[in-house]
Design a protein around this motif. Sequence first.
Motif, PDB file in Angstrom:
ATOM      1  N   ILE A 190      37.270  42.907  39.298  1.00  0.00           N
ATOM      2  CA  ILE A 190      37.849  41.413  39.948  1.00  0.00           C
ATOM      3  C   ILE A 190      37.816  41.304  40.757  1.00  0.00           C
ATOM      4  O   ILE A 190      37.340  40.079  42.035  1.00  0.00           O
ATOM      5  CB  ILE A 190      38.915  40.887  38.412  1.00  0.00           C
ATOM      6  CG1 ILE A 190      38.564  40.769  37.369  1.00  0.00           C
ATOM      7  CG2 ILE A 190      40.382  39.558  39.823  1.00  0.00           C
ATOM      8  CD1 ILE A 190      40.354  40.743  36.374  1.00  0.00           C
ATOM      9  N   VAL A 191      38.121  42.219  41.467  1.00  0.00           N
ATOM     10  CA  VAL A 191      38.580  42.298  42.550  1.00  0.00           C
ATOM     11  C   VAL A 191      36.849  41.845  43.514  1.00  0.00           C
ATOM     12  O   VAL A 191      36.775  41.048  45.006  1.00  0.00           O
ATOM     13  CB  VAL A 191      39.566  43.303  43.578  1.00  0.00           C
ATOM     14  CG1 VAL A 191      39.327  43.478  45.183  1.00  0.00           C
ATOM     15  CG2 VAL A 191      40.749  42.827  43.508  1.00  0.00           C
ATOM     16  N   VAL A 192      35.973  42.349  43.119  1.00  0.00           N
ATOM     17  CA  VAL A 192      34.665  42.454  44.259  1.00  0.00           C
ATOM     18  C   VAL A 192      33.719  41.535  44.001  1.00  0.00           C
ATOM     19  O   VAL A 192      33.861  40.215  44.943  1.00  0.00           O
ATOM     20  CB  VAL A 192      34.029  43.044  43.422  1.00  0.00           C
ATOM     21  CG1 VAL A 192      32.281  42.784  42.897  1.00  0.00           C
ATOM     22  CG2 VAL A 192      34.028  44.434  43.553  1.00  0.00           C
ATOM     23  N   VAL A 193      34.235  39.716  42.263  1.00  0.00           N
ATOM     24  CA  VAL A 193      33.943  38.889  42.504  1.00  0.00           C
ATOM     25  C   VAL A 193      34.891  37.747  42.742  1.00  0.00           C
ATOM     26  O   VAL A 193      34.102  36.946  43.555  1.00  0.00           O
ATOM     27  CB  VAL A 193      34.400  38.580  41.063  1.00  0.00           C
ATOM     28  CG1 VAL A 193      34.020  36.948  40.559  1.00  0.00           C
ATOM     29  CG2 VAL A 193      33.426  39.414  39.763  1.00  0.00           C
ATOM     30  N   VAL A 194      36.199  38.476  43.800  1.00  0.00           N
ATOM     31  CA  VAL A 194      37.147  37.375  44.482  1.00  0.00           C
ATOM     32  C   VAL A 194      36.141  37.199  45.516  1.00  0.00           C
ATOM     33  O   VAL A 194      36.666  36.055  46.204  1.00  0.00           O
ATOM     34  CB  VAL A 194      38.279  37.887  44.093  1.00  0.00           C
ATOM     35  CG1 VAL A 194      39.431  36.773  45.008  1.00  0.00           C
ATOM     36  CG2 VAL A 194      39.107  37.423  42.682  1.00  0.00           C
ATOM     37  N   VAL A 195      35.857  38.907  45.872  1.00  0.00           N
ATOM     38  CA  VAL A 195      35.527  38.857  47.643  1.00  0.00           C
ATOM     39  C   VAL A 195      34.491  37.978  47.412  1.00  0.00           C
ATOM     40  O   VAL A 195      33.780  37.187  49.259  1.00  0.00           O
ATOM     41  CB  VAL A 195      35.429  40.614  47.671  1.00  0.00           C
ATOM     42  CG1 VAL A 195      34.720  40.863  48.904  1.00  0.00           C
ATOM     43  CG2 VAL A 195      36.873  40.863  47.869  1.00  0.00           C
ATOM     44  N   LEU A 244      30.629  49.753  41.494  1.00  0.00           N
ATOM     45  CA  LEU A 244      31.330  48.270  41.293  1.00  0.00           C
ATOM     46  C   LEU A 244      29.931  47.707  43.193  1.00  0.00           C
ATOM     47  O   LEU A 244      30.392  46.865  43.204  1.00  0.00           O
ATOM     48  CB  LEU A 244      32.201  48.748  42.532  1.00  0.00           C
ATOM     49  CG  LEU A 244      33.499  48.653  41.533  1.00  0.00           C
ATOM     50  CD1 LEU A 244      34.491  49.477  41.820  1.00  0.00           C
ATOM     51  CD2 LEU A 244      33.620  47.545  40.696  1.00  0.00           C
ATOM     52  N   ILE A 245      29.788  49.043  43.732  1.00  0.00           N
ATOM     53  CA  ILE A 245      28.596  48.509  44.498  1.00  0.00           C
ATOM     54  C   ILE A 245      27.182  47.777  44.509  1.00  0.00           C
ATOM     55  O   ILE A 245      26.974  46.292  45.295  1.00  0.00           O
ATOM     56  CB  ILE A 245      28.184  49.820  46.017  1.00  0.00           C
ATOM     57  CG1 ILE A 245      29.359  50.780  46.577  1.00  0.00           C
ATOM     58  CG2 ILE A 245      26.618  49.605  46.712  1.00  0.00           C
ATOM     59  CD1 ILE A 245      28.832  51.489  46.676  1.00  0.00           C
ATOM     60  N   PHE A 252      38.994  49.515  36.171  1.00  0.00           N
ATOM     61  CA  PHE A 252      37.656  49.324  36.844  1.00  0.00           C
ATOM     62  C   PHE A 252      37.647  48.041  36.602  1.00  0.00           C
ATOM     63  O   PHE A 252      36.850  47.251  36.842  1.00  0.00           O
ATOM     64  CB  PHE A 252      36.700  50.083  35.469  1.00  0.00           C
ATOM     65  CG  PHE A 252      35.552  49.581  35.708  1.00  0.00           C
ATOM     66  CD1 PHE A 252      34.628  49.807  37.431  1.00  0.00           C
ATOM     67  CD2 PHE A 252      34.810  48.620  34.946  1.00  0.00           C
ATOM     68  CE1 PHE A 252      33.392  49.876  37.444  1.00  0.00           C
ATOM     69  CE2 PHE A 252      33.513  47.912  35.808  1.00  0.00           C
ATOM     70  CZ  PHE A 252      32.744  49.127  36.432  1.00  0.00           C
ATOM     71  N   ILE A 253      38.826  47.327  36.048  1.00  0.00           N
ATOM     72  CA  ILE A 253      38.172  45.564  35.095  1.00  0.00           C
ATOM     73  C   ILE A 253      39.287  44.990  36.693  1.00  0.00           C
ATOM     74  O   ILE A 253      38.246  44.616  37.262  1.00  0.00           O
ATOM     75  CB  ILE A 253      39.131  45.510  34.127  1.00  0.00           C
ATOM     76  CG1 ILE A 253      38.103  45.627  32.493  1.00  0.00           C
ATOM     77  CG2 ILE A 253      39.006  43.210  33.845  1.00  0.00           C
ATOM     78  CD1 ILE A 253      37.083  45.448  32.436  1.00  0.00           C
ATOM     79  N   PHE A 254      39.894  45.367  37.208  1.00  0.00           N
ATOM     80  CA  PHE A 254      41.164  44.799  38.483  1.00  0.00           C
ATOM     81  C   PHE A 254      39.928  44.593  39.249  1.00  0.00           C
ATOM     82  O   PHE A 254      40.247  44.275  40.354  1.00  0.00           O
ATOM     83  CB  PHE A 254      42.202  45.860  37.980  1.00  0.00           C
ATOM     84  CG  PHE A 254      43.038  45.504  40.017  1.00  0.00           C
ATOM     85  CD1 PHE A 254      43.588  44.701  40.332  1.00  0.00           C
ATOM     86  CD2 PHE A 254      42.607  46.583  41.110  1.00  0.00           C
ATOM     87  CE1 PHE A 254      44.498  43.630  40.975  1.00  0.00           C
ATOM     88  CE2 PHE A 254      43.335  45.835  42.386  1.00  0.00           C
ATOM     89  CZ  PHE A 254      43.595  44.530  41.851  1.00  0.00           C
ATOM     90  N   LEU A 310      28.226  41.779  34.363  1.00  0.00           N
ATOM     91  CA  LEU A 310      28.867  41.316  33.604  1.00  0.00           C
ATOM     92  C   LEU A 310      27.714  41.367  32.022  1.00  0.00           C
ATOM     93  O   LEU A 310      29.126  41.670  30.727  1.00  0.00           O
ATOM     94  CB  LEU A 310      29.089  39.564  33.969  1.00  0.00           C
ATOM     95  CG  LEU A 310      30.229  39.151  34.998  1.00  0.00           C
ATOM     96  CD1 LEU A 310      30.035  38.205  35.189  1.00  0.00           C
ATOM     97  CD2 LEU A 310      32.184  40.702  34.330  1.00  0.00           C
ATOM     98  N   ILE A 311      27.123  41.301  31.787  1.00  0.00           N
ATOM     99  CA  ILE A 311      25.932  41.069  30.543  1.00  0.00           C
ATOM    100  C   ILE A 311      26.221  42.563  30.101  1.00  0.00           C
ATOM    101  O   ILE A 311      25.314  43.059  29.421  1.00  0.00           O
ATOM    102  CB  ILE A 311      24.587  40.663  31.397  1.00  0.00           C
ATOM    103  CG1 ILE A 311      24.965  39.993  31.668  1.00  0.00           C
ATOM    104  CG2 ILE A 311      23.975  40.908  29.661  1.00  0.00           C
ATOM    105  CD1 ILE A 311      23.067  38.422  31.561  1.00  0.00           C
TER     106      ILE A 311
END
Length: 81
Positions: free
Chosen positions: A61-66, A29-30, A56-58, A41-42
């Motif tokens: 998604i939080v990382v991408v939103v941030v 995630l980091i 993990f998917i959640f 994603l790839i």
Amino acid sequence: MTLLTFLAFGWDKRLAKNGKRRLAESVLLILTFVGGTFGALIGMTYFRHKFSKKTFIFKLIVVVVVQLAIIFLLKEHLTNQ
């Protein structure tokens, strides 16, 4: 960063297949957060890795939103000067 994250997902999948100690989810995630979003994603798609882990998917998604929020705020800040 994209390539490094992609390789990390592949390495983690290999470790999982061989029953060895895996990379911590926080590492993945980091790497994703600091610029490896496309690599994550790839890598998830190519290696078919982490799709079944809903938590993990959640978190991903939080990382991408941030990331998107930071980009938006920086854009707003830089264009208002």
